[in-house]
Design a protein around this motif. Structure first.
Motif, PDB file in Angstrom:
ATOM      1  N   ARG A 261       0.839  -1.268  -0.079  1.00 59.23           N
ATOM      2  CA  ARG A 261       0.098  -0.052  -0.116  1.00 59.23           C
ATOM      3  C   ARG A 261       1.031   1.211   0.077  1.00 59.23           C
ATOM      4  N   THR A 262       2.030   1.240  -0.660  1.00 59.92           N
ATOM      5  CA  THR A 262       2.979   2.295  -0.749  1.00 59.92           C
ATOM      6  C   THR A 262       3.048   2.679  -2.148  1.00 59.92           C
ATOM      7  N   LEU A 263       3.076   3.892  -2.156  1.00 58.31           N
ATOM      8  CA  LEU A 263       3.374   4.681  -3.761  1.00 58.31           C
ATOM      9  C   LEU A 263       4.442   5.822  -3.418  1.00 58.31           C
ATOM     10  N   ALA A 264       5.485   5.713  -4.296  1.00 56.31           N
ATOM     11  CA  ALA A 264       6.502   6.759  -4.102  1.00 56.31           C
ATOM     12  C   ALA A 264       6.390   7.565  -5.118  1.00 56.31           C
ATOM     13  N   ILE A 265       6.506   9.088  -4.793  1.00 58.58           N
ATOM     14  CA  ILE A 265       6.710  10.115  -5.837  1.00 58.58           C
ATOM     15  C   ILE A 265       7.947  10.443  -5.960  1.00 58.58           C
ATOM     16  N   LEU A 266       8.690  10.594  -7.058  1.00 58.84           N
ATOM     17  CA  LEU A 266      10.069  11.089  -7.086  1.00 58.84           C
ATOM     18  C   LEU A 266      10.011  12.465  -7.679  1.00 58.84           C
ATOM     19  N   THR A 267      10.550  13.196  -6.942  1.00 56.71           N
ATOM     20  CA  THR A 267      10.360  14.951  -7.326  1.00 56.71           C
ATOM     21  C   THR A 267      11.821  15.355  -7.508  1.00 56.71           C
ATOM     22  N   LYS A 268      11.780  16.473  -8.163  1.00 62.94           N
ATOM     23  CA  LYS A 268      13.291  17.312  -8.718  1.00 62.94           C
ATOM     24  C   LYS A 268      14.205  16.644  -9.498  1.00 62.94           C
ATOM     25  N   PRO A 269      13.502  15.893 -10.639  1.00 60.91           N
ATOM     26  CA  PRO A 269      14.376  15.209 -11.704  1.00 60.91           C
ATOM     27  C   PRO A 269      15.299  15.969 -12.322  1.00 60.91           C
ATOM     28  N   ASP A 270      15.117  17.577 -12.171  1.00 61.16           N
ATOM     29  CA  ASP A 270      16.130  18.403 -12.755  1.00 61.16           C
ATOM     30  C   ASP A 270      17.361  18.615 -11.969  1.00 61.16           C
ATOM     31  N   LEU A 271      17.269  18.013 -10.820  1.00 59.34           N
ATOM     32  CA  LEU A 271      18.585  18.414  -9.991  1.00 59.34           C
ATOM     33  C   LEU A 271      19.470  17.220  -9.725  1.00 59.34           C
ATOM     34  N   ILE A 272      19.331  16.150 -10.569  1.00 60.06           N
ATOM     35  CA  ILE A 272      20.057  15.005 -10.359  1.00 60.06           C
ATOM     36  C   ILE A 272      21.353  15.374 -10.988  1.00 60.06           C
ATOM     37  N   ASP A 273      22.372  14.593 -10.313  1.00 55.97           N
ATOM     38  CA  ASP A 273      23.672  14.570 -11.137  1.00 55.97           C
ATOM     39  C   ASP A 273      23.666  13.751 -12.366  1.00 55.97           C
TER      40      ASP A 273
END
Length: 672
Positions: A261-273
């Protein structure tokens, strides 16, 4: 976290693919993020919102999506993108109270509208307690009550202001947190149908003004929501940090180790190395930490775009262009694993499906609790009605019941473990035994001649000696007589007090009013009884009884047969001892009965009559609500049960209505 086995990944991947297929179908419905699902989903989301409005979440867990994340994870940006409104922002703890965000898509256009509501605790003095000490100390204590505050507004720019003001009222100004829920309902043509609860961001290090255990406080609050099996945990994680180290995901894994019952939201993809794109892609594709509900990547407005006040609509297009032009993340668009639009669709579907699956269990839980509450209420005495007329009739009934018990008590008809008449007889026996102990032999004729001889010559009698000896003996009985009166008064007072507490235990003002009446009447009656006892002793000093009675006792004591013709022979000092003893037997006989009768009459019978009459006088110009003010554990329990019964009944009715309309949820909703 280490990679799971290939079979586990395959199982999770199958579930995610099923969801992705559903998302593709959903996207084809209307083609817009805010018009993506059929209207049939609304009843399910509205049902849960309605049940929460009733307060059912106090009794059982409801299907819910909660949003958690570390501080600065981008949680607020995601919620803004979903809702189209600006929520409070800043450094440190921004969300300080659980915020229930209800998004309602209003088809056909219409102006934007929001309603913010919360229940504020307030301490108020008990206005029902009177100042003349009628109310008990318990009824004078300050009591907590709740005041519902509702704010309606039509300007989206005011959301941040009203949310901050509500948080300040509930949690205080500063950086403290609070468990109290704030509800913000937004109705607009530009939002999706969705309800979720935003929780405070997880703090690692307290800042100035924060308590040292602020991190633990936040975790405790979050855990209270996410540990429930009915909750979907939406974890917001920045792409530019190691996902395995995020506190929010660790907490989600602790309560949902299989990621069901867990859903993950990944944010800030423009800041990855640069060079880490493949690692991030593997996470989104469920290859690193498998989650049944999978991952979705979003790119919300950055701080520069916020400062430049870039509209959310434009930000949505910028987001799509970002993924469309990204060398590594472009495939996520086709897989429905990127953009706020995809997230909105998935959240709504997940929530509705979760609600549908939860309804059978929810229905059974509500019916069981209804049954239990009704049975518990049967064990509680019925409280006073709220309407004035009904309350007065209730007061009359309560007073009548009290009077009936007092009458039965005074007549010996009310039997209990501490039977009053058994205690009274014990006291009366003590009085009688004490009288008998005073019946010692009187002085011999020689002693009488020496100690009580008057001016008479030898051979003559002196009746004054006879009177004086008896008067002295009788006078010694006054003290034990008053002691007996006090003992019996205490017994009767305790019995009257017990009846009062039985009848009025839930009504402290009425109980104190009654106890004052009992004390006043008992005090007055005690004075009357004491005076009557003193009168009795005054009469005993007269030395009188009927001749036949006197001769009867004298003959029994002397073993001789005296009569009136023998009086000259009798009237000699040699017979004084027997004559005194005979008369004192008569005194003892009289006092043994007379004193108990006096005390019983004044302290019990007449007191009961006066009390019953006086109690009915309460109805004259009475402040009924004041007299029936309740402040007891029983009344609190009854009110709590009545409150539960009301919301559970309303919830059951809502479920019945939904089941009757729904074709895909079939339940036996008949409640016995």
């Amino acid at each position: 976290m280490a990679n799971s086995s290939s079979s586990a990944q395959s199982s999770v991947q199958d579930n995610v693919e099923d969801t992705d297929n559903s998302l593709k179908e959903s996207q084809g419905m209307k083609g817009e993020v805010h018009h993506h699902l059929e209207e049939s989903i609304r009843p399910y989301i509205d049902l849960i919102d309605t049940l929460r409005s009733f307060g059912i979440h106090k009794d059982l867990a409801l299907p819910t999506i909660v949003v958690i994340g570390d501080q600065s994870s981008g949680k607020s940006s995601v919620l803004e993108a979903l809702s189209g409104i600006a929520l409070p922002r800043g450094s440190g703890i921004v969300t300080r109270c659980p915020l229930e965000l209800r998004l309602r898509n209003v088809t056909g256009g219409g102006s934007w509208k929001a309603v913010l509501s919360y229940h504020k605790k307030k301490t108020e003095k008990n206005t029902k307690a009177v100042s003349n000490q009628l109310a008990s100390s318990a009824s004078k204590r300050p009591r907590l009550s709740y005041e519902e505050k509702i704010i309606e507004f039509g300007d989206p720019s005011l959301v941040e202001k009203h949310v901050e003001e509500a948080q300040n009222e509930l949690a205080g100004k500063g950086v403290k947190i609070c468990d109290d829920l704030i509800t913000l309902e937004v109705r607009s043509a530009d939002v999706c149908d969705l309800t979720l609860i935003d929780l405070p961001g997880i703090a690692r290090v307290p800042v100035q003004g924060q308590p040292q255990d602020i991190g633990n406080q936040i975790k405790r609050l979050i855990m209270k929501f996410i540990e429930k099996q009915e909750t979907i945990n939406m974890v917001v994680v920045p792409c530019n940090i190691d996902i395995a180290t995020t506190e929010a995901l660790k907490m989600a894994q602790e309560v949902d180790p299989e990621g069901i019952r867990t859903l993950a939201i990944l944010t800030k993809p423009d800041l990855i190395d640069t060079g880490t794109e493949k690692n991030i892609l593997a996470v989104v594709q469920n290859k690193v930490i498998p989650l049944r509900k999978g991952y979705i990547m979003v790119k919300c407005r950055g701080q520069q775009q916020i400062d430049e006040k870039v509209p959310l609509v434009e930000a949505t297009q910028i987001e799509r262009d970002f993924f469309q032009n990204h060398n590594f993340f472009r495939p996520l668009l086709d897989e429905n694993k990127a953009t706020i639009k995809c997230l909105a669709i998935k959240l709504t579907q997940d929530l509705v499906n979760h609600i549908k699956k939860s309804l059978p269990k929810l229905d059974e839980q509500i019916k069981k609790q209804l049954w239990d509450v009704r049975n518990e209420l049967k064990e509680c005495e019925a409280g006073p009605p709220q309407d004035p007329k009904g309350a007065k009739q209730f007061l009359i009934k309560v007073l009548t019941k009290f009077n009936d018990k007092i009458k039965s008590l005074s007549l010996g008809e009310l039997m209990d473990k501490e039977n009053m008449f058994v205690q009274l007889r014990t006291e009366f026996k003590k009085w009688n035994d004490g009288l008998n102990e005073t019946k010692t032999s009187f002085d011999s004729s020689k002693e009488l001649r020496q100690n009580y001889r008057g001016r008479e010559l030898p051979g003559f009698s002196n009746y004054r000696i006879f009177e004086m000896i008896l008067q002295e003996r009788v006078a010694k009985l006054k003290k034990p007589a008053i002691e007996s009166l006090n003992s019996i008064k205490d017994i009767i007072l305790k019995q009257f007090t017990d009846v009062s507490q039985q009848c009025f235990r839930n009504y402290p003002v009425l109980l104190n009013t009654t106890m004052n009446k009992i004390d006043n009447i008992q005090s007055s009656q005690q004075d009357k009884a004491e005076q009557r006892i003193m009168d009795q002793f005054e009469m005993e000093s007269m030395i009188y009884t009927q001749d036949p009675i006197y001769f009867k006792f004298l003959n029994e004591i002397s073993n001789e047969q005296f009569s009136e013709v023998q009086l000259p022979v009798l009237d000699i000092k040699s017979k004084y001892s027997e004559m005194l003893q005979a008369y004192y037997e008569i005194v003892v006989q009289r006092m043994a009965d007379q004193l108990p009768m006096l005390i019983s009459f004044y302290m019990l019978k007449e007191t009961a009559q006066l009390l019953c009459t006086d109690m009915l006088s309460i109805l004259e110009g009475a402040n009924v609500s004041e007299l029936l003010f309740e402040d007891s554990d029983v009344s609190k329990r009854r009110k709590h049960l009545q409150s539960r019964l009301g919301r559970l009944t309303a919830a059951h009715e809502e479920l019945v209505i939904l089941f009757e309309r729904s074709e895909d949820v079939i339940l036996d909703y008949t409640f016995m």
